[in-house]
Design a protein around this motif. Structure first.
Motif, PDB file in Angstrom:
ATOM      1  N   LYS A 355      36.393  -1.396   2.130  1.00  0.00           N
ATOM      2  CA  LYS A 355      35.920  -2.760   2.380  1.00  0.00           C
ATOM      3  C   LYS A 355      35.440  -3.418   1.088  1.00  0.00           C
ATOM      4  O   LYS A 355      35.765  -4.568   0.822  1.00  0.00           O
ATOM      5  CB  LYS A 355      34.819  -2.748   3.431  1.00  0.00           C
ATOM      6  N   VAL A 356      34.633  -2.694   0.329  1.00  0.00           N
ATOM      7  CA  VAL A 356      34.224  -3.196  -0.977  1.00  0.00           C
ATOM      8  C   VAL A 356      34.831  -2.341  -2.086  1.00  0.00           C
ATOM      9  O   VAL A 356      34.577  -2.573  -3.259  1.00  0.00           O
ATOM     10  CB  VAL A 356      32.679  -3.233  -1.115  1.00  0.00           C
ATOM     11  N   THR A 357      35.600  -1.343  -1.694  1.00  0.00           N
ATOM     12  CA  THR A 357      36.292  -0.503  -2.663  1.00  0.00           C
ATOM     13  C   THR A 357      37.800  -0.685  -2.495  1.00  0.00           C
ATOM     14  O   THR A 357      38.266  -1.434  -1.635  1.00  0.00           O
ATOM     15  CB  THR A 357      35.927   0.983  -2.489  1.00  0.00           C
ATOM     16  N   ARG A 358      38.587   0.034  -3.281  1.00  0.00           N
ATOM     17  CA  ARG A 358      40.031  -0.145  -3.294  1.00  0.00           C
ATOM     18  C   ARG A 358      40.650   0.267  -1.963  1.00  0.00           C
ATOM     19  O   ARG A 358      40.128   1.143  -1.270  1.00  0.00           O
ATOM     20  CB  ARG A 358      40.631   0.657  -4.453  1.00  0.00           C
ATOM     21  N   GLU A 359      41.772  -0.330  -1.627  1.00  0.00           N
ATOM     22  CA  GLU A 359      42.405  -0.134  -0.329  1.00  0.00           C
ATOM     23  C   GLU A 359      42.796   1.315  -0.049  1.00  0.00           C
ATOM     24  O   GLU A 359      42.860   1.741   1.107  1.00  0.00           O
ATOM     25  CB  GLU A 359      43.654  -1.014  -0.213  1.00  0.00           C
ATOM     26  N   ASP A 360      43.061   2.085  -1.106  1.00  0.00           N
ATOM     27  CA  ASP A 360      43.507   3.461  -0.914  1.00  0.00           C
ATOM     28  C   ASP A 360      42.354   4.453  -0.801  1.00  0.00           C
ATOM     29  O   ASP A 360      42.583   5.652  -0.600  1.00  0.00           O
ATOM     30  CB  ASP A 360      44.414   3.888  -2.066  1.00  0.00           C
ATOM     31  N   HIS A 361      41.119   3.976  -0.916  1.00  0.00           N
ATOM     32  CA  HIS A 361      39.960   4.870  -0.981  1.00  0.00           C
ATOM     33  C   HIS A 361      39.863   5.779   0.240  1.00  0.00           C
ATOM     34  O   HIS A 361      39.721   6.994   0.121  1.00  0.00           O
ATOM     35  CB  HIS A 361      38.681   4.030  -1.127  1.00  0.00           C
ATOM     36  N   GLU A 431      54.709  16.915  -3.219  1.00  0.00           N
ATOM     37  CA  GLU A 431      55.695  15.853  -3.147  1.00  0.00           C
ATOM     38  C   GLU A 431      55.136  14.713  -2.293  1.00  0.00           C
ATOM     39  O   GLU A 431      54.281  14.940  -1.429  1.00  0.00           O
ATOM     40  CB  GLU A 431      56.997  16.368  -2.529  1.00  0.00           C
ATOM     41  N   PRO A 432      55.610  13.495  -2.505  1.00  0.00           N
ATOM     42  CA  PRO A 432      55.074  12.352  -1.744  1.00  0.00           C
ATOM     43  C   PRO A 432      55.133  12.552  -0.232  1.00  0.00           C
ATOM     44  O   PRO A 432      54.203  12.177   0.490  1.00  0.00           O
ATOM     45  CB  PRO A 432      55.957  11.187  -2.197  1.00  0.00           C
ATOM     46  N   GLU A 433      56.226  13.153   0.273  1.00  0.00           N
ATOM     47  CA  GLU A 433      56.358  13.314   1.719  1.00  0.00           C
ATOM     48  C   GLU A 433      55.397  14.350   2.296  1.00  0.00           C
ATOM     49  O   GLU A 433      55.205  14.405   3.522  1.00  0.00           O
ATOM     50  CB  GLU A 433      57.798  13.685   2.084  1.00  0.00           C
ATOM     51  N   GLU A 434      54.790  15.159   1.438  1.00  0.00           N
ATOM     52  CA  GLU A 434      53.838  16.156   1.916  1.00  0.00           C
ATOM     53  C   GLU A 434      52.417  15.592   2.075  1.00  0.00           C
ATOM     54  O   GLU A 434      51.560  16.243   2.657  1.00  0.00           O
ATOM     55  CB  GLU A 434      53.778  17.341   0.938  1.00  0.00           C
ATOM     56  N   LEU A 435      52.188  14.395   1.602  1.00  0.00           N
ATOM     57  CA  LEU A 435      50.835  13.838   1.622  1.00  0.00           C
ATOM     58  C   LEU A 435      50.425  13.332   2.995  1.00  0.00           C
ATOM     59  O   LEU A 435      49.228  13.276   3.315  1.00  0.00           O
ATOM     60  CB  LEU A 435      50.735  12.694   0.605  1.00  0.00           C
ATOM     61  N   LEU A 436      51.414  12.931   3.823  1.00  0.00           N
ATOM     62  CA  LEU A 436      51.127  12.378   5.158  1.00  0.00           C
ATOM     63  C   LEU A 436      50.198  11.182   5.064  1.00  0.00           C
ATOM     64  O   LEU A 436      49.232  11.035   5.811  1.00  0.00           O
ATOM     65  CB  LEU A 436      50.512  13.448   6.067  1.00  0.00           C
ATOM     66  N   MET A 437      50.504  10.299   4.114  1.00  0.00           N
ATOM     67  CA  MET A 437      49.738   9.074   3.916  1.00  0.00           C
ATOM     68  C   MET A 437      50.624   7.868   4.187  1.00  0.00           C
ATOM     69  O   MET A 437      51.843   7.989   4.331  1.00  0.00           O
ATOM     70  CB  MET A 437      49.184   9.016   2.485  1.00  0.00           C
ATOM     71  N   LEU A 441      50.951   2.817   0.536  1.00  0.00           N
ATOM     72  CA  LEU A 441      50.008   3.285  -0.479  1.00  0.00           C
ATOM     73  C   LEU A 441      50.696   4.233  -1.450  1.00  0.00           C
ATOM     74  O   LEU A 441      50.442   4.194  -2.665  1.00  0.00           O
ATOM     75  CB  LEU A 441      48.816   3.978   0.181  1.00  0.00           C
ATOM     76  N   ILE A 442      51.577   5.091  -0.936  1.00  0.00           N
ATOM     77  CA  ILE A 442      52.315   6.017  -1.807  1.00  0.00           C
ATOM     78  C   ILE A 442      53.190   5.236  -2.776  1.00  0.00           C
ATOM     79  O   ILE A 442      53.230   5.521  -3.984  1.00  0.00           O
ATOM     80  CB  ILE A 442      53.152   6.994  -0.967  1.00  0.00           C
ATOM     81  N   ASP A 443      53.873   4.219  -2.256  1.00  0.00           N
ATOM     82  CA  ASP A 443      54.760   3.420  -3.108  1.00  0.00           C
ATOM     83  C   ASP A 443      53.969   2.718  -4.207  1.00  0.00           C
ATOM     84  O   ASP A 443      54.470   2.522  -5.324  1.00  0.00           O
ATOM     85  CB  ASP A 443      55.503   2.385  -2.261  1.00  0.00           C
ATOM     86  N   LYS A 444      52.741   2.337  -3.900  1.00  0.00           N
ATOM     87  CA  LYS A 444      51.950   1.551  -4.851  1.00  0.00           C
ATOM     88  C   LYS A 444      51.196   2.413  -5.862  1.00  0.00           C
ATOM     89  O   LYS A 444      51.087   2.052  -7.039  1.00  0.00           O
ATOM     90  CB  LYS A 444      50.957   0.666  -4.084  1.00  0.00           C
ATOM     91  N   TYR A 445      50.697   3.577  -5.413  1.00  0.00           N
ATOM     92  CA  TYR A 445      49.769   4.330  -6.263  1.00  0.00           C
ATOM     93  C   TYR A 445      50.286   5.694  -6.717  1.00  0.00           C
ATOM     94  O   TYR A 445      49.759   6.244  -7.688  1.00  0.00           O
ATOM     95  CB  TYR A 445      48.430   4.535  -5.528  1.00  0.00           C
ATOM     96  N   PHE A 446      51.275   6.276  -6.022  1.00  0.00           N
ATOM     97  CA  PHE A 446      51.740   7.613  -6.404  1.00  0.00           C
ATOM     98  C   PHE A 446      52.417   7.529  -7.770  1.00  0.00           C
ATOM     99  O   PHE A 446      53.357   6.769  -7.964  1.00  0.00           O
ATOM    100  CB  PHE A 446      52.707   8.165  -5.370  1.00  0.00           C
ATOM    101  N   PRO A 447      51.916   8.295  -8.760  1.00  0.00           N
ATOM    102  CA  PRO A 447      52.483   8.176 -10.125  1.00  0.00           C
ATOM    103  C   PRO A 447      53.887   8.780 -10.193  1.00  0.00           C
ATOM    104  O   PRO A 447      54.259   9.656  -9.417  1.00  0.00           O
ATOM    105  CB  PRO A 447      51.494   8.964 -10.971  1.00  0.00           C
ATOM    106  N   THR A 448      54.640   8.301 -11.176  1.00  0.00           N
ATOM    107  CA  THR A 448      55.958   8.863 -11.417  1.00  0.00           C
ATOM    108  C   THR A 448      55.809  10.252 -12.004  1.00  0.00           C
ATOM    109  O   THR A 448      54.726  10.670 -12.406  1.00  0.00           O
ATOM    110  CB  THR A 448      56.737   7.981 -12.408  1.00  0.00           C
ATOM    111  N   ALA A 449      56.902  10.987 -12.043  1.00  0.00           N
ATOM    112  CA  ALA A 449      56.861  12.355 -12.554  1.00  0.00           C
ATOM    113  C   ALA A 449      56.335  12.387 -13.989  1.00  0.00           C
ATOM    114  O   ALA A 449      55.558  13.265 -14.381  1.00  0.00           O
ATOM    115  CB  ALA A 449      58.261  12.984 -12.503  1.00  0.00           C
ATOM    116  N   ALA A 450      56.736  11.379 -14.798  1.00  0.00           N
ATOM    117  CA  ALA A 450      56.300  11.358 -16.196  1.00  0.00           C
ATOM    118  C   ALA A 450      54.793  11.138 -16.303  1.00  0.00           C
ATOM    119  O   ALA A 450      54.101  11.789 -17.090  1.00  0.00           O
ATOM    120  CB  ALA A 450      57.042  10.253 -16.952  1.00  0.00           C
ATOM    121  N   LEU A 451      54.264  10.225 -15.463  1.00  0.00           N
ATOM    122  CA  LEU A 451      52.832   9.971 -15.489  1.00  0.00           C
ATOM    123  C   LEU A 451      52.042  11.148 -14.960  1.00  0.00           C
ATOM    124  O   LEU A 451      50.967  11.452 -15.431  1.00  0.00           O
ATOM    125  CB  LEU A 451      52.533   8.703 -14.673  1.00  0.00           C
ATOM    126  N   ALA A 452      52.598  11.812 -13.931  1.00  0.00           N
ATOM    127  CA  ALA A 452      51.891  12.943 -13.350  1.00  0.00           C
ATOM    128  C   ALA A 452      51.724  14.080 -14.329  1.00  0.00           C
ATOM    129  O   ALA A 452      50.735  14.805 -14.318  1.00  0.00           O
ATOM    130  CB  ALA A 452      52.650  13.428 -12.107  1.00  0.00           C
TER     131      ALA A 452
END
Length: 454
Positions: A355-361, A431-437, A441-452
């Motif tokens: 609510k006052v923090t980021r949407e993915d919190h 992997e992204p599909e294992e997060l069950l989120m 949110l995954i599309d917006k915040y999950f880092p690419t392999a290079a960033l990870a």
């Protein structure tokens, strides 16, 4: 200071730090006369050169008044006279108290200028009118990931740190005070050794927050009655800053078990019938009266209380943590040098997360705790020599990273950076599909392999 009102010279007995003086019943409870909590001066008539003893009314009998003497009764004679001041304990309040350190009697102990000419306020006022309270809706950031991410501290919250002797709870409290985004920090130390007092003062100085901090310190060698005054002084000052100046005030108290022990010591001296494990029967009421000062004021500031409550023998059923748990809104459990994600709980975090923090919190919080719980199961399988799957190995890696990056109380990160680090940690192990989120949110915040890997 009020004019001296009543004087009596018939002292019935002196027991420890307590003095019982004969006072006719009509003088008690009348307007402008003697009341519970009032101050008195005890003067040795046989030695006028000796400074008077300051004392406080702690019991009103039928024809007697019991006083707790601040500096102890050594050298006091039953021939002394008692003069009542007609008001309770007062403490200086103005902008000039910021950056200052006071004793449990409210006297400066930092070699700074005397504040006797500053305005004073009484410390035992009633709790604020409930009609002026508003629902908690703002977060106090501490830069401690285990608090900000998983159990957010909310303005007007009252919450203890449950721990045991030897744990670094004072270090955690100092770190929170140094990084909390509050306007004013009010610190109350009860039964501290000198090293602990020096540690807090140095920590606030080095963090550059001493100028917005007020410290009330009762050392272990100071009179017991001063231990009972520290929370009241700290909370009275915090309340005034919040109501009159609209400040967001964070009150840090350590250790409330020492406060309860001081109550027990006075109760034993007063020959009160003890309750559970020797503590006074109204322990709950005494604790609640202080904790209920936490408040978010309508049209003004707020008072938030974070206290340390040590648990003798790590026993949560001990009377002090047990009663505290019924009053407060959750707890932070400091165990083995880390904040335990399973033993900690903030009952007001839902008012600010997402609510006052980021949407993915909210989703990050739940996902991280879910995987950490699974990593503990994998760790148990490893300890029992069961065969581990490739997924179990990734869970173990996640558990190690979680402990290192988030649970260590020395870690200090702004909330947004901590949330980004959560995504990075998840990407390193799953992997992204294992997060069950939520996919968005995954599309917006999950880092690419290079960033990870970076």
């Amino acid at each position: 200071m009020s004019q001296l009102l009543l004087s009596y010279s018939k002292i019935l007995e002196i027991v420890g730090d307590l003095v019982r003086v004969y006072v006719p019943a009509p003088a008690q409870g009348e307007v402008g006369k003697i009341g519970f909590g009032d101050l008195a001066l005890i003067e040795n008539t046989q030695d006028p050169s000796q400074p008077p003893y300051l004392a406080q009314v702690i019991e009103l009998g039928r024809e007697s008044v019991s006083l707790q003497v601040f500096s102890g009764t050594k050298g006091l004679s039953t021939q002394a006279s008692v003069r009542f001041l007609g008001h309770s304990m007062q403490v200086a309040f103005s902008g000039n108290i910021l950056g200052r350190v006071f004793s449990g009697a409210g006297e400066p102990i930092d070699s700074g200028p005397n504040l006797s000419e500053e305005p004073h306020i009484e410390i035992d006022g009633p709790t604020v009118n409930p009609a002026r309270r508003v629902l908690a809706s703002r977060m106090i950031r501490t830069d401690v990931p285990m608090i900000d991410i998983f159990n957010s501290l909310v303005e007007s919250q009252k919450i203890p740190i449950f721990s045991v002797a030897g744990e670094p709870y004072n270090q955690l409290l100092a770190q929170i005070g140094a990084h909390a985004d509050a306007d004013i920090i009010v610190f109350g130390g009860i039964g501290l050794i000198f090293d602990d007092y020096h540690f807090f003062r140095r920590a606030f100085e080095q963090a550059g927050v001493l100028a917005k901090t007020v410290m009330y310190v009762h050392l272990g060698s100071d009179p017991t009655v001063e231990a009972l005054l520290v929370p009241d002084m700290a909370l009275a000052v915090a309340e005034r800053f919040a109501v009159e100046e609209g400040k967001r005030v964070l009150v840090l108290l350590t250790d409330m078990t020492a406060y309860a022990d001081a109550l027990k010591e006075v109760g034993v001296a007063m020959e009160h019938v003890p309750s559970n494990r020797g503590y006074i029967g109204d322990l709950y009421s005494q604790l609640a009266r202080r904790y209920e000062k936490a408040c978010d004021y309508k049209g003004a500031g707020s008072v938030t209380i974070l206290s340390v409550t040590t648990m003798p023998g790590d026993d949560v059923t001990h009377p002090v943590p047990d009663n505290t748990g019924y009053i407060t809104e959750g707890q932070f459990y400091l165990h083995n040098g880390v904040l335990d994600p399973f033993g900690s709980l903030s009952r007001l975090k839902q008012h600010v997360i997402g609510k006052v923090t980021r949407e993915d919190h909210g989703q990050i919080m739940n996902t991280m705790v879910r995987f950490y719980a699974a990593s503990q199961d994998a760790l148990q399988k490893q300890a029992m020599s069961f065969e581990l799957t490739e997924y179990d190995q990734r869970l173990l890696k996640f558990g190690e990273l979680f402990h290192q990056r988030f649970m260590d109380i020395r870690v200090s990160l702004p909330l947004e950076k901590a949330l980004d680090l959560c995504w990075k940690t998840l990407a390193e192990c799953f992997e992204p599909e294992e997060l069950l989120m939520k996919q968005a949110l995954i599309d917006k915040y999950f880092p690419t392999a290079a960033l990870a890997k970076g």
